[in-house]
Design a protein around this motif. Structure first.
Motif, short mmCIF file in Angstrom:
data_model
loop_
_atom_site.label_atom_id
_atom_site.label_comp_id
_atom_site.label_asym_id
_atom_site.label_seq_id
_atom_site.Cartn_x
_atom_site.Cartn_y
_atom_site.Cartn_z
N UNK B 122 46.51 35.54 30.45
CA UNK B 122 45.12 36.48 30.79
C UNK B 122 44.80 36.07 32.33
N UNK B 123 45.06 35.12 32.82
CA UNK B 123 44.75 34.50 34.21
C UNK B 123 45.42 35.67 35.10
N UNK B 124 46.39 35.92 34.90
CA UNK B 124 47.34 36.76 35.81
C UNK B 124 46.65 38.14 35.47
N UNK B 125 46.29 38.46 34.32
CA UNK B 125 45.57 39.68 33.97
C UNK B 125 44.35 39.85 34.71
N UNK B 126 43.39 38.77 34.93
CA UNK B 126 42.15 38.99 35.71
C UNK B 126 42.46 39.33 37.04
N UNK B 127 43.48 38.94 37.61
CA UNK B 127 43.81 39.37 38.99
C UNK B 127 44.18 40.84 39.41
N UNK B 128 44.84 41.14 38.26
CA UNK B 128 45.31 42.62 38.48
C UNK B 128 44.14 43.58 38.37
N UNK B 129 42.91 43.32 37.42
CA UNK B 129 41.82 44.18 37.29
C UNK B 129 40.96 44.10 38.51
N UNK B 130 41.11 43.79 39.56
CA UNK B 130 40.27 43.89 40.54
C UNK B 130 39.88 45.58 40.84
#
Lengths: 132, 132
Positions: B122-130
């Motif tokens: 999920x941490x990687x995903x947080x960065x994608x969804x900017x």
């Protein structure tokens, strides 16, 4: 009729023998199937040598030149779903077939622009494909 | 931004906990997710009470009113593939995310109109969804 046959590739190859039979049947009925590679036992090997972009462009090009897309939707597959969505958007004639015991998406079964037909065996399929 | 989140339903519900987290994250970032039902644990029960045609019409209506479709393509799914194809045909912004170890379709990975991003957690995903 020029037909694009769509079947699962990366979603799973468990139905390959059925895909081969479907394509043979369509050809016997006088249709031209532009996507015979979908039922090739060497497909994964061939695809490993070309880029995803080439695969995408080839498949879209094939669908564009067809009047009809026939998809086996028994095995869940993102690629097959995409191709169905693309073909519908291009106003192609779209037929989705599926093994009678599979749980088919509402995006297919509830879609008035798709003819969806369950089948039990090849005999039933022969009757479905009395295409014009 | 108004977002349609697409995830596997009849293709398999194995990723449901991840879908719930993705929708929560998108909402925390200020987006509106119109398809929260995709991550409902009661979805199959709800869908059993309405027709496939209603499900299809609802989902297409939701996609139409969105600017963006985010699809998790880790689990193969005809419905998710269809929705991606539909959204691309309607010139929506389409983002496909997938678990890094999954074998994603060339119709997604080779498609220049789709942003496709692998993730590990999920941490990687947080960065994608900017997203804008």
């Amino acid at each position: 009729m020029k037909i694009f046959f769509a079947g699962s590739i990366r979603g799973g190859r468990g139905m390959l023998p059925v895909y081969i039979q479907i394509i043979d049947m369509l050809k016997r009925q006088g249709h031209t199937v532009v996507s015979e590679h979908v039922a090739s036992v060497e497909l994964e090997e061939i695809e490993a040598r070309i880029s995803d972009e080439e695969i995408f462009n080839n498949d879209i090009g094939y669908i564009d030149e067809c009047e009809c897309l026939v998809a086996d939707v028994t095995i869940p597959s993102i690629g097959v779903g995409y191709e169905i969505g693309y073909a519908v958007s291009k106003c192609k004639h779209v037929i989705c077939i599926y093994s009678r015991d599979s749980n088919v998406s509402a995006m297919v079964r509830g879609n008035k622009r798709i003819v969806s037909v369950p089948y039990m065996g090849m005999e039933e399929l022969e009757n479905i494909f009395t295409l014009p």
